[in-house]
Design a protein around this motif. Structure first.
Motif: not given
Length: 307
Positions: A225-235, A179-183
Protein backbone atom coordinates in the motif's frame (compact mmCIF):
# COMPACT_ATOMS: atom_id res chain seq x y z
CA UNK A 1 -14.53 56.01 -27.74
CA UNK A 2 -13.45 54.93 -31.20
CA UNK A 3 -15.75 52.32 -32.85
CA UNK A 4 -13.01 49.68 -32.99
CA UNK A 5 -12.12 50.13 -29.34
CA UNK A 6 -15.80 50.06 -28.37
CA UNK A 7 -16.33 46.75 -30.21
CA UNK A 8 -13.17 45.36 -28.64
CA UNK A 9 -14.41 46.40 -25.20
CA UNK A 10 -17.78 44.71 -25.80
CA UNK A 11 -16.07 41.51 -26.97
CA UNK A 12 -13.82 41.39 -23.93
CA UNK A 13 -16.72 42.20 -21.60
CA UNK A 14 -18.82 39.42 -23.12
CA UNK A 15 -15.94 36.99 -22.88
CA UNK A 16 -15.44 37.91 -19.23
CA UNK A 17 -19.14 37.41 -18.52
CA UNK A 18 -19.10 33.98 -20.17
CA UNK A 19 -16.02 33.01 -18.19
CA UNK A 20 -17.73 34.04 -14.95
CA UNK A 21 -21.01 32.30 -15.69
CA UNK A 22 -19.68 29.05 -17.20
CA UNK A 23 -19.47 27.35 -13.84
CA UNK A 24 -21.21 24.12 -12.93
CA UNK A 25 -24.72 24.56 -11.60
CA UNK A 26 -26.95 21.90 -10.02
CA UNK A 27 -30.43 21.15 -11.30
CA UNK A 28 -33.27 23.51 -10.27
CA UNK A 29 -34.25 23.17 -6.64
CA UNK A 30 -30.70 22.63 -5.42
CA UNK A 31 -28.22 25.28 -4.31
CA UNK A 32 -24.45 25.19 -4.21
CA UNK A 33 -23.03 26.20 -0.83
CA UNK A 34 -19.44 27.50 -0.58
CA UNK A 35 -17.64 25.37 1.95
CA UNK A 36 -15.14 28.06 2.96
CA UNK A 37 -16.26 31.45 4.37
CA UNK A 38 -13.36 33.21 2.65
CA UNK A 39 -10.34 32.29 0.55
CA UNK A 40 -9.76 28.53 0.79
CA UNK A 41 -6.54 27.47 2.51
CA UNK A 42 -3.38 26.79 0.49
CA UNK A 43 -4.84 28.40 -2.63
CA UNK A 44 -1.28 28.96 -3.88
CA UNK A 45 -0.93 25.21 -4.50
CA UNK A 46 -3.29 25.29 -7.48
CA UNK A 47 -2.16 25.52 -11.11
CA UNK A 48 -5.13 27.17 -12.79
CA UNK A 49 -5.12 27.86 -16.51
CA UNK A 50 -8.15 30.15 -16.23
CA UNK A 51 -11.55 30.43 -14.56
CA UNK A 52 -13.77 27.45 -13.82
CA UNK A 53 -15.57 26.06 -16.85
CA UNK A 54 -17.86 23.20 -17.83
CA UNK A 55 -17.68 21.09 -20.97
CA UNK A 56 -19.40 17.98 -22.30
CA UNK A 57 -18.10 14.86 -24.00
CA UNK A 58 -20.07 11.93 -25.39
CA UNK A 59 -19.73 8.31 -24.40
CA UNK A 60 -19.96 5.55 -27.05
CA UNK A 61 -23.70 5.41 -26.31
CA UNK A 62 -23.99 9.17 -26.90
CA UNK A 63 -24.91 9.99 -23.31
CA UNK A 64 -23.14 13.20 -22.33
CA UNK A 65 -20.44 13.36 -19.71
CA UNK A 66 -20.30 16.70 -17.90
CA UNK A 67 -16.83 17.74 -16.80
CA UNK A 68 -15.72 20.65 -14.64
CA UNK A 69 -12.21 22.13 -14.68
CA UNK A 70 -10.31 24.83 -12.81
CA UNK A 71 -12.34 24.64 -9.61
CA UNK A 72 -10.90 27.19 -7.19
CA UNK A 73 -14.04 27.83 -5.12
CA UNK A 74 -15.18 24.46 -3.76
CA UNK A 75 -18.86 23.96 -3.04
CA UNK A 76 -21.24 21.35 -1.71
CA UNK A 77 -24.75 20.72 -2.95
CA UNK A 78 -27.24 18.93 -0.68
CA UNK A 79 -29.68 16.47 -2.26
CA UNK A 80 -32.40 15.53 0.22
CA UNK A 81 -34.08 12.11 0.18
CA UNK A 82 -37.14 11.51 -1.95
CA UNK A 83 -39.86 10.22 0.34
CA UNK A 84 -38.51 8.26 3.30
CA UNK A 85 -35.46 9.48 5.17
CA UNK A 86 -33.12 6.86 6.66
CA UNK A 87 -31.02 9.51 8.42
CA UNK A 88 -27.98 8.31 6.47
CA UNK A 89 -25.87 10.78 4.48
CA UNK A 90 -23.05 10.33 1.98
CA UNK A 91 -20.54 12.87 0.74
CA UNK A 92 -19.99 12.14 -2.96
CA UNK A 93 -16.52 12.55 -4.50
CA UNK A 94 -16.52 12.53 -8.33
CA UNK A 95 -13.40 11.32 -10.09
CA UNK A 96 -11.28 12.92 -12.78
CA UNK A 97 -7.64 12.23 -11.99
CA UNK A 98 -7.41 15.32 -9.74
CA UNK A 99 -7.43 17.34 -12.97
CA UNK A 100 -11.19 17.68 -13.49
CA UNK A 101 -14.47 16.37 -12.08
CA UNK A 102 -17.00 14.01 -13.69
CA UNK A 103 -19.95 15.90 -12.27
CA UNK A 104 -22.85 13.90 -13.68
CA UNK A 105 -21.49 10.36 -14.20
CA UNK A 106 -19.91 10.19 -10.75
CA UNK A 107 -21.81 13.02 -9.11
CA UNK A 108 -25.42 13.96 -9.77
CA UNK A 109 -26.38 10.50 -11.06
CA UNK A 110 -25.03 8.97 -7.86
CA UNK A 111 -26.95 11.55 -5.81
CA UNK A 112 -30.19 10.66 -7.59
CA UNK A 113 -29.71 6.98 -6.75
CA UNK A 114 -28.92 7.74 -3.09
CA UNK A 115 -31.90 10.04 -2.58
CA UNK A 116 -34.18 7.40 -4.10
CA UNK A 117 -33.05 5.13 -1.25
CA UNK A 118 -33.80 7.66 1.49
CA UNK A 119 -30.17 8.78 1.81
CA UNK A 120 -29.05 12.42 1.85
CA UNK A 121 -26.36 13.01 -0.77
CA UNK A 122 -23.87 15.85 -0.48
CA UNK A 123 -22.05 16.44 -3.76
CA UNK A 124 -18.61 17.97 -3.25
CA UNK A 125 -17.14 20.07 -6.04
CA UNK A 126 -13.57 20.01 -4.75
CA UNK A 127 -10.57 21.96 -5.98
CA UNK A 128 -8.82 20.80 -9.13
CA UNK A 129 -6.22 20.73 -10.49
CA UNK A 130 -3.32 20.73 -8.05
CA UNK A 131 0.03 22.32 -8.86
CA UNK A 132 1.86 19.00 -8.81
CA UNK A 133 3.01 16.44 -11.33
CA UNK A 134 1.03 13.25 -11.85
CA UNK A 135 0.56 10.55 -10.74
CA UNK A 136 -0.44 11.38 -7.18
CA UNK A 137 1.13 9.13 -4.59
CA UNK A 138 -0.33 11.04 -1.67
CA UNK A 139 -3.68 12.62 -0.92
CA UNK A 140 -4.20 15.86 -2.83
CA UNK A 141 -3.86 18.37 0.03
CA UNK A 142 -6.51 20.69 -1.42
CA UNK A 143 -9.01 17.93 -2.05
CA UNK A 144 -8.40 16.49 1.42
CA UNK A 145 -8.93 19.89 3.02
CA UNK A 146 -12.19 20.31 1.10
CA UNK A 147 -13.34 16.80 2.04
CA UNK A 148 -12.54 17.20 5.73
CA UNK A 149 -14.27 20.57 5.79
CA UNK A 150 -17.38 19.14 4.13
CA UNK A 151 -17.65 16.21 6.54
CA UNK A 152 -17.47 18.66 9.44
CA UNK A 153 -20.11 20.89 7.86
CA UNK A 154 -22.48 17.97 7.31
CA UNK A 155 -22.17 16.96 10.96
CA UNK A 156 -22.58 20.58 12.06
CA UNK A 157 -25.85 20.83 10.08
CA UNK A 158 -27.00 17.27 10.80
CA UNK A 159 -30.09 18.24 12.81
CA UNK A 160 -31.11 20.90 10.28
CA UNK A 161 -30.76 18.47 7.37
CA UNK A 162 -32.39 15.56 9.27
CA UNK A 163 -29.20 13.50 9.28
CA UNK A 164 -27.95 11.13 11.97
CA UNK A 165 -24.47 12.51 12.84
CA UNK A 166 -23.28 8.95 13.40
CA UNK A 167 -24.34 7.78 9.94
CA UNK A 168 -22.32 10.01 7.63
CA UNK A 169 -20.21 8.21 5.04
CA UNK A 170 -18.26 8.88 1.87
CA UNK A 171 -18.45 7.45 -1.64
CA UNK A 172 -15.97 8.17 -4.40
CA UNK A 173 -14.90 7.07 -7.85
CA UNK A 174 -11.39 6.76 -9.33
CA UNK A 175 -9.50 9.75 -7.87
CA UNK A 176 -12.61 10.23 -5.73
CA UNK A 177 -12.05 6.66 -4.51
CA UNK A 178 -8.58 7.72 -3.47
CA UNK A 179 -10.20 10.57 -1.54
CA UNK A 180 -12.36 7.98 0.22
CA UNK A 181 -9.16 6.31 1.42
CA UNK A 182 -7.64 9.69 2.30
CA UNK A 183 -10.58 10.73 4.50
CA UNK A 184 -10.65 7.24 6.04
CA UNK A 185 -6.98 7.45 7.07
CA UNK A 186 -6.50 11.18 7.77
CA UNK A 187 -9.08 12.21 10.34
CA UNK A 188 -7.21 12.55 13.63
CA UNK A 189 -6.03 16.02 12.68
CA UNK A 190 -7.35 18.62 10.27
CA UNK A 191 -5.12 19.42 7.31
CA UNK A 192 -5.83 23.14 7.81
CA UNK A 193 -6.27 25.58 10.72
CA UNK A 194 -9.80 25.60 12.14
CA UNK A 195 -12.08 28.21 10.60
CA UNK A 196 -15.24 28.04 12.70
CA UNK A 197 -17.40 25.76 14.85
CA UNK A 198 -17.92 23.27 12.02
CA UNK A 199 -14.23 22.41 12.23
CA UNK A 200 -14.73 21.24 15.81
CA UNK A 201 -16.87 18.38 14.49
CA UNK A 202 -15.30 15.03 13.60
CA UNK A 203 -14.19 14.62 9.99
CA UNK A 204 -14.02 10.82 10.26
CA UNK A 205 -16.50 9.08 7.94
CA UNK A 206 -18.70 6.45 9.60
CA UNK A 207 -18.40 4.22 6.51
CA UNK A 208 -16.59 4.37 3.21
CA UNK A 209 -17.31 3.22 -0.36
CA UNK A 210 -14.46 3.30 -2.88
CA UNK A 211 -15.30 2.51 -6.50
CA UNK A 212 -12.39 1.71 -8.84
CA UNK A 213 -10.00 3.81 -6.69
CA UNK A 214 -6.60 4.99 -7.90
CA UNK A 215 -3.27 6.08 -6.39
CA UNK A 216 -3.28 3.41 -3.67
CA UNK A 217 -0.73 0.94 -4.98
CA UNK A 218 3.04 1.32 -5.13
CA UNK A 219 3.87 -0.73 -8.25
CA UNK A 220 7.61 -0.73 -7.55
CA UNK A 221 6.98 -2.43 -4.21
CA UNK A 222 4.67 -5.22 -5.35
CA UNK A 223 1.43 -5.49 -3.41
CA UNK A 224 2.37 -2.77 -0.96
CA UNK A 225 0.00 0.00 0.00
CA UNK A 226 1.09 3.54 -0.69
CA UNK A 227 2.70 4.74 2.57
CA UNK A 228 0.68 7.95 2.40
CA UNK A 229 -2.46 5.90 3.08
CA UNK A 230 -1.72 4.84 6.69
CA UNK A 231 -4.23 2.08 7.43
CA UNK A 232 -5.11 1.65 11.12
CA UNK A 233 -7.62 -0.35 13.14
CA UNK A 234 -9.72 2.78 13.76
CA UNK A 235 -10.82 3.15 10.15
CA UNK A 236 -14.49 2.95 9.13
CA UNK A 237 -16.10 -0.14 7.54
CA UNK A 238 -15.24 -0.10 3.85
CA UNK A 239 -16.86 -1.33 0.64
CA UNK A 240 -14.69 -1.78 -2.47
CA UNK A 241 -15.92 -2.14 -6.06
CA UNK A 242 -13.62 -3.04 -8.94
CA UNK A 243 -13.60 -4.47 -12.46
CA UNK A 244 -10.75 -6.81 -13.33
CA UNK A 245 -10.44 -5.29 -16.80
CA UNK A 246 -9.90 -1.76 -15.50
CA UNK A 247 -6.88 -0.54 -17.46
CA UNK A 248 -6.82 2.96 -15.95
CA UNK A 249 -6.60 2.22 -12.23
CA UNK A 250 -5.82 -1.47 -12.23
CA UNK A 251 -7.28 -4.10 -9.98
CA UNK A 252 -4.05 -4.01 -7.94
CA UNK A 253 -5.24 -0.73 -6.38
CA UNK A 254 -8.30 -2.25 -4.74
CA UNK A 255 -6.66 -5.59 -3.97
CA UNK A 256 -3.77 -3.92 -2.15
CA UNK A 257 -6.11 -1.71 -0.15
CA UNK A 258 -8.34 -4.68 0.68
CA UNK A 259 -5.39 -6.70 1.99
CA UNK A 260 -4.19 -3.80 4.15
CA UNK A 261 -7.65 -3.25 5.62
CA UNK A 262 -8.14 -6.96 6.28
CA UNK A 263 -4.75 -7.25 7.99
CA UNK A 264 -5.62 -4.25 10.18
CA UNK A 265 -8.91 -5.82 11.24
CA UNK A 266 -11.04 -3.18 9.51
CA UNK A 267 -14.42 -4.54 8.35
CA UNK A 268 -14.10 -4.64 4.56
CA UNK A 269 -16.15 -6.09 1.74
CA UNK A 270 -14.88 -6.23 -1.83
CA UNK A 271 -16.71 -7.07 -5.06
CA UNK A 272 -14.51 -7.84 -8.07
CA UNK A 273 -16.12 -8.33 -11.47
CA UNK A 274 -14.55 -9.65 -14.67
CA UNK A 275 -15.89 -6.84 -16.85
CA UNK A 276 -16.76 -3.22 -16.39
CA UNK A 277 -13.63 -1.29 -17.23
CA UNK A 278 -13.14 2.11 -15.65
CA UNK A 279 -15.46 5.03 -15.08
CA UNK A 280 -18.73 3.15 -15.49
CA UNK A 281 -20.67 4.81 -12.67
CA UNK A 282 -24.28 3.66 -13.00
CA UNK A 283 -24.09 3.21 -16.77
CA UNK A 284 -22.52 -0.22 -17.26
CA UNK A 285 -24.28 -2.87 -19.33
CA UNK A 286 -22.27 -5.64 -17.63
CA UNK A 287 -23.32 -7.54 -14.48
CA UNK A 288 -21.28 -5.04 -12.47
CA UNK A 289 -24.21 -2.66 -12.99
CA UNK A 290 -25.91 -4.35 -10.01
CA UNK A 291 -23.42 -2.84 -7.58
CA UNK A 292 -25.86 -0.29 -6.04
CA UNK A 293 -27.99 -3.14 -4.67
CA UNK A 294 -24.85 -4.65 -3.12
CA UNK A 295 -24.11 -1.34 -1.43
CA UNK A 296 -27.66 -1.13 -0.10
CA UNK A 297 -27.39 -4.64 1.37
CA UNK A 298 -23.99 -3.82 2.86
CA UNK A 299 -25.32 -0.68 4.51
CA UNK A 300 -27.84 -2.90 6.26
CA UNK A 301 -25.19 -5.37 7.43
CA UNK A 302 -23.13 -2.58 9.06
CA UNK A 303 -26.19 -1.12 10.76
CA UNK A 304 -26.58 2.07 8.75
CA UNK A 305 -30.04 1.26 7.36
CA UNK A 306 -32.73 -1.24 8.28
CA UNK A 307 -32.41 -4.64 6.65
Amino acid sequence: MKPFLFVLFVVFAAGSLIAQTNVWQPSPGHTQIPIWPGTPPDANLQRLSGPEYVYDTLTPKDKPLVWVRNVSQPTMTVYSPKGKNTGVAMVVFPGGGYNELAMNLEGTEICDWLTSQGITAVLLKYRVPLKKTEPYTEPSPLALEDAQRTLGLVRFHAAEWQIDPHKIGVIGFSAGGHMVAATSTHFDQRAYPAVDAADQESCRPDFAIACYPGHLWSPDEGFQLNPNVPVTTNMPPTFLLQAEDDHVDGVEQSLTYYIALKNAGVPVEMHLYAQGGHGFGLRSSFPISGWPQLVETWLGTIGMISQ
